[in-house]
Scaffold this motif. Structure first.
Motif, PDB file in Angstrom:
ATOM      1  N   GLY A 806       0.785  -1.222   0.000  1.00  0.00           N
ATOM      2  CA  GLY A 806       0.000   0.000   0.000  1.00  0.00           C
ATOM      3  C   GLY A 806       0.818   1.272   0.000  1.00  0.00           C
ATOM      4  O   GLY A 806       0.253   2.362   0.049  1.00  0.00           O
ATOM      5  N   CYS A 807       2.155   1.172  -0.056  1.00  0.00           N
ATOM      6  CA  CYS A 807       3.010   2.360  -0.012  1.00  0.00           C
ATOM      7  C   CYS A 807       3.936   2.351  -1.211  1.00  0.00           C
ATOM      8  O   CYS A 807       4.142   1.336  -1.888  1.00  0.00           O
ATOM      9  N   GLU A 808       4.567   3.520  -1.450  1.00  0.00           N
ATOM     10  CA  GLU A 808       5.522   3.605  -2.538  1.00  0.00           C
ATOM     11  C   GLU A 808       6.747   2.731  -2.219  1.00  0.00           C
ATOM     12  O   GLU A 808       7.086   2.506  -1.063  1.00  0.00           O
ATOM     13  N   ASN A 809       7.404   2.217  -3.264  1.00  0.00           N
ATOM     14  CA  ASN A 809       8.586   1.360  -3.116  1.00  0.00           C
ATOM     15  C   ASN A 809       9.732   2.196  -2.544  1.00  0.00           C
ATOM     16  O   ASN A 809      10.204   3.131  -3.190  1.00  0.00           O
ATOM     17  N   PRO A 810      10.193   1.881  -1.335  1.00  0.00           N
ATOM     18  CA  PRO A 810      11.260   2.703  -0.732  1.00  0.00           C
ATOM     19  C   PRO A 810      12.579   2.602  -1.475  1.00  0.00           C
ATOM     20  O   PRO A 810      13.440   3.449  -1.319  1.00  0.00           O
ATOM     21  N   GLU A 811      12.798   1.538  -2.273  1.00  0.00           N
ATOM     22  CA  GLU A 811      14.062   1.373  -2.984  1.00  0.00           C
ATOM     23  C   GLU A 811      14.043   2.039  -4.350  1.00  0.00           C
ATOM     24  O   GLU A 811      15.057   2.059  -5.039  1.00  0.00           O
ATOM     25  N   ASP A 812      12.906   2.544  -4.757  1.00  0.00           N
ATOM     26  CA  ASP A 812      12.779   3.188  -6.077  1.00  0.00           C
ATOM     27  C   ASP A 812      13.211   4.639  -5.956  1.00  0.00           C
ATOM     28  O   ASP A 812      12.648   5.404  -5.165  1.00  0.00           O
ATOM     29  N   PRO A 813      14.227   5.065  -6.694  1.00  0.00           N
ATOM     30  CA  PRO A 813      14.658   6.471  -6.598  1.00  0.00           C
ATOM     31  C   PRO A 813      13.575   7.428  -7.131  1.00  0.00           C
ATOM     32  O   PRO A 813      13.568   8.590  -6.795  1.00  0.00           O
ATOM     33  N   TYR A 814      12.720   6.940  -8.005  1.00  0.00           N
ATOM     34  CA  TYR A 814      11.613   7.767  -8.515  1.00  0.00           C
ATOM     35  C   TYR A 814      10.321   7.172  -7.990  1.00  0.00           C
ATOM     36  O   TYR A 814       9.667   6.358  -8.645  1.00  0.00           O
ATOM     37  N   ARG A 815       9.942   7.598  -6.818  1.00  0.00           N
ATOM     38  CA  ARG A 815       8.828   6.955  -6.142  1.00  0.00           C
ATOM     39  C   ARG A 815       7.477   7.403  -6.713  1.00  0.00           C
ATOM     40  O   ARG A 815       7.338   8.500  -7.264  1.00  0.00           O
ATOM     41  N   VAL A 816       6.527   6.491  -6.506  1.00  0.00           N
ATOM     42  CA  VAL A 816       5.155   6.772  -6.926  1.00  0.00           C
ATOM     43  C   VAL A 816       4.605   7.975  -6.125  1.00  0.00           C
ATOM     44  O   VAL A 816       4.873   8.107  -4.938  1.00  0.00           O
ATOM     45  N   VAL A 817       3.838   8.808  -6.803  1.00  0.00           N
ATOM     46  CA  VAL A 817       3.173   9.948  -6.149  1.00  0.00           C
ATOM     47  C   VAL A 817       1.671   9.670  -6.144  1.00  0.00           C
ATOM     48  O   VAL A 817       1.065   9.476  -7.205  1.00  0.00           O
ATOM     49  N   LEU A 839       6.915   8.063 -12.910  1.00  0.00           N
ATOM     50  CA  LEU A 839       7.819   8.576 -13.946  1.00  0.00           C
ATOM     51  C   LEU A 839       8.323   7.415 -14.786  1.00  0.00           C
ATOM     52  O   LEU A 839       8.755   6.385 -14.251  1.00  0.00           O
ATOM     53  N   TYR A 840       8.306   7.591 -16.109  1.00  0.00           N
ATOM     54  CA  TYR A 840       8.731   6.510 -16.998  1.00  0.00           C
ATOM     55  C   TYR A 840      10.255   6.458 -17.044  1.00  0.00           C
ATOM     56  O   TYR A 840      10.911   7.111 -17.849  1.00  0.00           O
ATOM     57  N   VAL A 841      10.835   5.671 -16.119  1.00  0.00           N
ATOM     58  CA  VAL A 841      12.298   5.492 -16.088  1.00  0.00           C
ATOM     59  C   VAL A 841      12.681   4.040 -15.867  1.00  0.00           C
ATOM     60  O   VAL A 841      13.843   3.674 -16.022  1.00  0.00           O
ATOM     61  N   PHE A 842      11.669   3.203 -15.502  1.00  0.00           N
ATOM     62  CA  PHE A 842      12.035   1.854 -15.102  1.00  0.00           C
ATOM     63  C   PHE A 842      12.398   0.962 -16.270  1.00  0.00           C
ATOM     64  O   PHE A 842      12.895  -0.122 -16.097  1.00  0.00           O
ATOM     65  N   LEU A 843      12.174   1.372 -17.545  1.00  0.00           N
ATOM     66  CA  LEU A 843      12.572   0.578 -18.706  1.00  0.00           C
ATOM     67  C   LEU A 843      13.872   1.076 -19.315  1.00  0.00           C
ATOM     68  O   LEU A 843      14.353   0.508 -20.280  1.00  0.00           O
ATOM     69  N   ALA A 844      14.379   2.144 -18.769  1.00  0.00           N
ATOM     70  CA  ALA A 844      15.517   2.791 -19.438  1.00  0.00           C
ATOM     71  C   ALA A 844      16.754   1.908 -19.462  1.00  0.00           C
ATOM     72  O   ALA A 844      17.548   1.953 -20.405  1.00  0.00           O
ATOM     73  N   GLU A 845      16.963   1.077 -18.438  1.00  0.00           N
ATOM     74  CA  GLU A 845      18.183   0.291 -18.366  1.00  0.00           C
ATOM     75  C   GLU A 845      18.089  -1.014 -19.141  1.00  0.00           C
ATOM     76  O   GLU A 845      19.045  -1.758 -19.219  1.00  0.00           O
TER      77      GLU A 845
END
Length: 861
Positions: A806-817, A839-845
């Motif tokens: 139920g919360c944003e992923n603490p390990e994600d540098p670009y967290r859900v808002v 933010l669309y960044v999770f496919l970049a790598e």
């Protein structure tokens, strides 16, 4: 020009703008207007006399006969307003080349035998160009025709008046001779009589004849002996037809001039409408049937009205083959009603002065004519018998009953002078002093009035007859109203006899008592219908109030009200009680007179101060009746910085520790006494006493007692809970959908055919998850886990966790808002909807989907 002036006195009500005052008496509502070939002046105050000022030196008294001969008329209404109309070509205007006309008049206000009459000298200058070939003006007292002259300039040379420049009364004579290029005005021939008169004879018989720089002007009273009646298209018309001869040594020239004016017989009346018929082809004024009507205007009091004004007043003008027909509703704006008495019966007439202004051209002679009629119309007398309307309320006790009588309706020129009763005659002032409350009441449009009077049944002028066998009392009032019509002081009267029959009503009784918390008030109306309204405190007992506090019996009802109700008042406050009072009044609903008054005061036990073992105190301050101007929110403890924790318009609640807010301590044997005082700060106390000198000073002492050197034991017991609380698991199916919004407004969403949707790095994706089938407001949607994959297989790898527990992923540098959800036109239950931004960044790598396209997302909730 020769003018014969008769003597006399004429009372005129008039004035104008552009005032040059020799003295400064009071004057109001002045107005002067140039209305084509007429000057109109309006004023409210009454003038005793009117003079024309000629050549700035000669002052000529304007008598009624002279006004008619010289082109003046007057109009008065019953309210003291007057209008003064003057032809531009009147005898006393300064004529400047037939283009500018300047008129100076002098008016005298009524004075007294000790001082000279106050005098006003007023002037008005008007321009009027171009003139038509012929101009005809019909006014209420004269008819005037002005025609273009083809002769060389002929001027009239006035002689000086006999007796000096100030000829106030007696005869004033101005001679006139036509001189220019040898021409001389020698004779006037009247048709059809063929009577021949020289200029002196014309003037002596009340006609006026004059030459201006370019025109010949003739003027005649309507009833002059040389005028005659002619039926034109079925309408009686008054005609003046003349030929004026000018002689030179070997030459005679004739100038014809004819005036035609309507008579009162041109009007037809119904109780609702005035109809004025005007011939379209005025035969005596035409040399042939070939003409063109160029203009038709209607107006009131010499002033034109536009179509919008006519429509607003319901006027109409109809042009037919034979007539021009004017229709005016009786009572329309622009006229006035006047009262009359015939055989002690009340009648009214309606008067209005419409104007018709015509312009036509004759096709053969190619000459145009301007024709203006100022036509006062008064309806025949219409009976308006007054009525006495009896509004006396009958569901009341005789001691409180009042005759309420309306007499009317009347015009504004009627006044009530006195009222005759069987035993006395009272003026209006005496009636009011006796308590009869005589008042004048006017209609919303301020055109009519009635007279209202209230006579108590208990007054000796009311005759009473009790019929015990029937259980009723008859009250009879006989009276004669004495009235008068102004300004002519015409008296008349109206008699009336009014009766009222009342049941012999026994006044209700009121009793009451108190318990520990409430007042109980019982009203017994004794087998009769309630004929009163109940005032509890300062509030009327209405339906909502009754539903909450009233209990009904067969012949009574009981009001149960808490002692702290706003309808009660606090008389005094003590350490452990409050004395409260409830006032109840039974009122007559028609005149608000009190039928019964009852007051109940009781003392109620109430703890106003509480002392706690932790060293804190609470105190409740109550607003009392003796301090009506007190604002409880302004009260403080001994320390002015310590105000109430809560307050309203009746109470102030304080909470403080015993070692603060100026609290004092005393030791009495083995007891500690803590004391404080609730009052207004000094500056507010001074201000309150200055505005309400009779108000008492507000002071309330509060205290607490503590026993010193005492030990108290506090026991408590704990035990473990048998089980932990848990939420019961429910079963059922809920439909959930997740959509990708086009922007952060969440108003529009991508459809199935929009995929794949193009997004670039660090561009936000706005998602909405919604329960679609539930209408239960108690159900809430919770996003437990949410992740993204590269394909539609929700279990495929790699995957990116967006929401965990139920919360944003603490390990994600670009967290859900997460975005809040409010009720709007689409969302009924915000608990059924969740919105978040990624933010669309999770496919970049990853090398897959290098274009940055997102196909689909799956979620688990």
């Amino acid at each position: 020009m020769i003018i014969f002036l008769s003597s006399g006195l004429f009372c005129l009500l008039m004035a104008a703008v552009g005032i040059q005052a020799q003295q400064t008496p009071s004057i109001n509502d002045l107005n002067a207007e140039c209305l084509g070939n007429v000057i109109r002046l309006s004023v409210a105050p009454l003038f005793e006399d009117v003079d024309a000022v000629f050549n700035d030196t000669q002052i000529i008294n304007l008598t009624p006969g002279l006004a008619t001969q010289c082109g003046f008329s007057f109009k008065f209404d019953p309210m003291g307003n007057a209008m003064f109309f003057a032809s531009l070509q009147n005898c006393f205007s300064q004529n400047m080349d037939d283009k500018m006309f300047s008129l100076v008049m002098q008016f005298r206000l009524p004075g007294n035998h000790m001082t000279e009459d106050p005098v006003y000298r007023v002037g008005k200058t008007c321009s009027y160009t171009p003139w038509t070939s012929r101009e005809i003006l019909c006014d209420r007292n004269y008819m005037e025709v002005s025609v273009r002259r083809t002769l060389p300039d002929i001027q009239t040379i006035p002689k000086q008046p006999t007796g000096g420049p100030k000829a106030r009364s007696g005869n004033f004579r101005r001679g006139a001779e036509a001189v220019a290029s040898g021409y001389k005005m020698t004779a006037v021939v009247f048709s059809p009589s063929k009577n021949v008169m020289n200029v002196d004879e014309v003037q002596r018989k009340g006609y006026a004849i004059a030459n201006t720089p370019t025109r010949l002007v003739l003027r005649s009273p309507h009833n002059a002996e040389e005028t005659y009646l002619q039926n034109v298209a079925g309408v009686p018309m008054r005609v003046l037809s003349t030929s004026t001869f000018f002689e030179q040594k070997w030459l005679v020239t004739r100038v014809d001039a004819t005036a035609v004016c309507p008579t009162p017989e041109a009007v037809a009346f119904t109780p609702e409408v005035i109809t004025w018929y005007m011939p379209k082809h005025i035969d005596p004024l035409f040399s042939s049937d070939a003409f063109t009507m160029l203009e038709v205007y209607m107006g009131i009091d010499a002033k034109r009205l536009d179509t919008e004004e006519m429509a607003a007043r319901n006027y109409s003008v109809l042009v037919t083959e034979a007539h021009i027909i004017v229709e005016i509703p009786v009572g329309a704006v622009g006229g006035y009603f006047k009262s009359h008495i015939q055989d002690d019966q009340y009648f009214v007439t309606y008067t209005i002065e419409p104007m018709l202004e015509l312009l036509w051209i004759e096709e053969v002679a190619h000459e145009n004519t301007s024709y203006k009629v100022l036509f006062p119309i008064t309806t025949p007398p219409m009976a308006r018998p007054p009525q006495v309307r009896n509004y006396t309320p009958l569901d009341t006790v005789p001691e409180q009953a009042v005759f309420v009588l309306d007499l009317g309706t009347f015009n504004l020129d009627v006044e009530l002078l006195n009222i005759t009763f069987p035993t006395m005659v009272l003026t209006v002032a005496e009636c009011n002093a006796r308590g009869f409350n005589v008042q004048e009441q006017r209609s919303p449009d301020n055109t009519l009035k009635t007279f209202r009077m209230e006579v108590p049944f208990s007054d000796p002028v009311v005759f009473k007859e009790r019929r015990a066998e029937q259980g009723v009392t008859t009250f009879t009032l006989q009276l004669i109203y004495g009235l008068v019509i102004f300004p002519e002081y015409a008296p008349f009267s109206h008699s009336a006899v009014v009766d009222a029959v009342l049941l012999d009503i026994v006044p209700p009784s009121v009793t009451g008592n108190c318990d520990q918390e409430n007042f109980h008030i019982t009203v017994d109306y004794r087998n009769q219908e309630p004929f009163f309204v109940v005032l509890v405190g300062k509030r009327l007992l209405n339906h909502e109030f009754a539903q909450q506090y009233l209990t009904e019996g067969d012949t009574d009802f009981t009001i149960t009200l808490p002692f702290s109700s706003p309808d009660a008042v606090f008389e005094s406050v003590h350490s452990s009680s409050v004395r409260s009072r409830l006032d109840v009044a039974l009122l007559n609903p028609y005149n608000n007179m009190t039928i019964k008054y009852f007051s109940l005061a009781c003392s109620f036990l109430k703890t106003l101060t509480e002392c706690f073992s932790n060293g804190t105190m609470t105190a409740l301050a109550v607003k009392v009746e003796s301090a009506p101007g007190l604002n409880p929110g302004q009260l403080t403890l001994s320390d002015p910085a310590c105000g109430p924790t809560y307050s309203d318009d009746r109470f102030a609640y304080f909470h403080f520790t015993v070692n603060s807010c100026g609290t004092t301590r005393k030791f009495i044997n083995n007891v500690m006494l803590y004391e404080n005082e609730i009052s207004l700060p000094d500056e507010l106390e001074v201000k309150l006493n200055a505005t309400t000198s009779s108000e008492e000073e507000y002071q309330l002492k509060v205290s607490c007692y503590y026993v010193a050197n005492i030990t108290r034991t506090l026991a408590f017991l704990t035990r473990p809970r048998d089980n932990e609380p848990f939420a019961e698991t429910g079963t059922g199916r809920l439909m959930v959908r997740m959509r990708l919004a086009q922007d952060a407004s969440y108003n529009t969403f991508h459809q199935e055919e929009d995929y794949p949707v193009v997004r670039y790095l660090r561009q936000p994706l706005h998602f909405e998850v919604e329960l679609t089938t539930s209408s239960d407001p108690k159900v809430a949607l919770v996003l437990d886990h949410c992740w993204a994959t590269l394909n539609e297989d929700r279990d495929s790898r790699p995957r990116w966790n967006l929401i965990i527990n139920g919360c944003e992923n603490p390990e994600d540098p670009y967290r859900v808002v997460f975005h809040p959800v409010e009720v709007d036109a689409r969302v009924q239950f915000p608990s059924h909807v969740k919105r978040f931004e990624v933010l669309y960044v999770f496919l970049a790598e990853d090398a897959v989907e290098q274009s940055g396209q997102v196909t689909k997302f799956t979620q688990q909730s």
